[in-house]
Design a protein around this motif. Structure first.
Motif, short mmCIF file in Angstrom:
data_model
loop_
_atom_site.label_atom_id
_atom_site.label_comp_id
_atom_site.label_asym_id
_atom_site.label_seq_id
_atom_site.Cartn_x
_atom_site.Cartn_y
_atom_site.Cartn_z
N THR A 164 0.78 -1.24 0.00
CA THR A 164 0.00 0.00 0.00
C THR A 164 0.81 1.29 0.00
OG1 THR A 164 -0.15 -0.23 2.41
CG2 THR A 164 -2.00 -1.04 1.13
N GLU A 212 -11.73 -0.58 -1.20
CA GLU A 212 -11.07 0.70 -0.97
C GLU A 212 -11.33 1.13 0.47
OE1 GLU A 212 -11.46 5.16 -2.77
OE2 GLU A 212 -10.97 3.58 -4.20
N ASP A 224 -1.29 -0.21 -11.04
CA ASP A 224 -2.17 0.92 -11.34
C ASP A 224 -3.60 0.45 -11.63
OD1 ASP A 224 -0.13 2.73 -10.96
OD2 ASP A 224 0.37 2.87 -13.09
N GLU A 253 -5.23 -0.38 -8.40
CA GLU A 253 -5.61 0.83 -7.70
C GLU A 253 -6.90 1.43 -8.25
OE1 GLU A 253 -3.73 3.12 -5.03
OE2 GLU A 253 -4.00 0.98 -4.63
N SER A 255 -8.54 1.85 -4.37
CA SER A 255 -7.24 2.33 -3.92
C SER A 255 -6.96 1.91 -2.48
CB SER A 255 -7.19 3.87 -4.03
OG SER A 255 -5.94 4.36 -3.64
#
Length: 281
Positions: A153, A195, A231, A234, A238
Motif C-alpha cells: 500500500t 477501498e 495501477d 488501484e 485504492s
C-alpha cells in the motif's frame, strides 16, 4: 530438496469473520466451501510448513520505514492482536512458527534487491493472518506457519513484476535452502477489490474481480503481468485491491500454469470482493 506442496490464494476481508452472518446463505456457502478446500488441501498434500503472504497494513512499521517484506521468525505465531479483536471477532490462536526455516529463506533472499527484514519479536497480526488461519482451521492441521508480511500500500513498493520475480526467488530458496523432503505450502492472503476508508468504501468492482479471476484460471502469466498492473488494481479500489500483489508472489513461485477458482462472492456489506483459487501443481 524441499518441494512446494500446494499453492493457493484467498481474500482475508475482516467481514468474513466480523460480519459473516450478514450475507445471504448462498454467499456464505461459497466462502465456507473455499476455505474448507484450503484446509483439506493442506492436509491432503502433506504440507508441513505453510507460508502465508499478506499485506502488513502498516501495523508493524512506520509509514516512512515500511519494508517490502517482513519474515516472522518467532517460535510461536499468536493472534489476533488485541486492537483488532473487536472487529475480527475470532478466537485467539497460538500456532507453531518456523524460525529456522524462515531464517534460512531470509538469509538466502537478502540480496534480492528488495527491502527485507526478519523479526523475532511478536508481530501484530490482523485480518492478514487471522482470517485465513481461522476460516481454514489451520490449528487443526498441525502445520507450522511462516507469515511473510508485505507492503502492498505505501509507495514506493514492489509492483506486480517485482513481486512475481520475488516469488520466483522464494521458490528457488525453498528448493535449495530448506531440508530435503520438507513440504512447503504457499497461501497468498488478500484482495479482491476494496477501498478501505476511501470514497468507494462500500463499493466492490465486480467486473475487475471476475476479470482477474478469469485471467488466473487461464494461466497466462505474461498477460496477467502486462494487464493486471498495480495501477489497474488501484483503479479497482485504492489502498486495498493491490493486496493481490500477494497472489503475484505465489504466481511467481509456481510459474505459468492454470488454476482452479474456488468461488467468488460480491457482497457489499463485507466491503470487499471475496474469492479464492488453487493452482494446479
Amino acid at each position: 530438496m524441499a518441494v512446494i506442496s500446494l499453492a493457493m490464494a484467498a481474500s482475508h476481508a475482516p467481514g468474513l469473520t466480523g460480519w459473516f452472518d450478514k450475507a445471504p446463505e448462498a454467499d456464505r456457502r461459497i466462502v465456507r466451501a473455499a476455505y474448507d478446500a484450503i484446509h483439506d488441501e493442506i492436509v491432503a498434500s502433506g504440507t508441513q510448513l505453510l507460508i502465508i503472504v499478506g499485506n502488513d497494513h502498516v501495523a508493524n512499521a512506520r509509514v516512512g520505514d515500511l519494508p517490502d517484506f517482513t519474515f516472522a521468525l518467532s517460535d510461536r505465531i499468536q493472534g489476533p492482536d488485541e486492537w483488532f479483536k473487536p472487529w475480527l471477532r475470532v478466537a485467539d490462536y497460538d500456532l507453531p512458527g518456523a524460525p529456522e526455516a524462515g531464517t534460512r529463506l531470509f538469509e538466502a533472499l537478502r540480496d534480492s534487491g528488495l527491502d527485507l527484514r526478519g523479526r523475532t519479536d511478536g508481530l501484530r497480526y490482523d485480518d492478514n493472518v487471522s482470517v485465513p488461519v481461522t476460516m481454514s482451521r489451520i490449528a487443526d492441521t498441525g502445520v507450522a506457519v511462516l507469515p511473510l508480511l508485505q507492503n502492498c500500500t505505501v509507495p514506493p513498493l514492489p509492483d506486480e513484476k517485482a513481486c512475481y520475480r520475488f516469488g520466483e526467488q522464494l521458490a528457488e530458496a525453498i528448493r535449495t535452502e530448506l531440508p530435503a523432503d520438507l513440504r512447503v505450502g504457499l497461501l497468498g492472503s488478500g484482495g479482491l477489490s476494496h477501498e478501505p476508508g476511501g470514497r468507494r468504501y462500500l463499493e466492490i468492482d465486480e467486473k475487475f474481480d471476475r476479470w482477474w479471476m478469469d485471467l488466473l484460471v487461464e494461466g497466462d502469466h505474461e498477460r496477467i503481468l502486462a494487464e493486471a498492473t498495480f495501477d489497474r488494481m488501484e483503479q479497482a479500489g485504492s489502498g486495498g485491491t493491490a493486496e493481490l500483489l500477494s497472489w503475484s508472489v505465489v504466481m511467481g513461485a509456481v510459474g505459468p500454469r492454470p488454476c482452479t477458482s474456488l468461488g467468488y462472492v460480491a457482497f457489499d456489506e463485507w466491503r470487499c470482493g471475496v474469492g479464492a483459487v488453487r493452482w494446479q501443481l
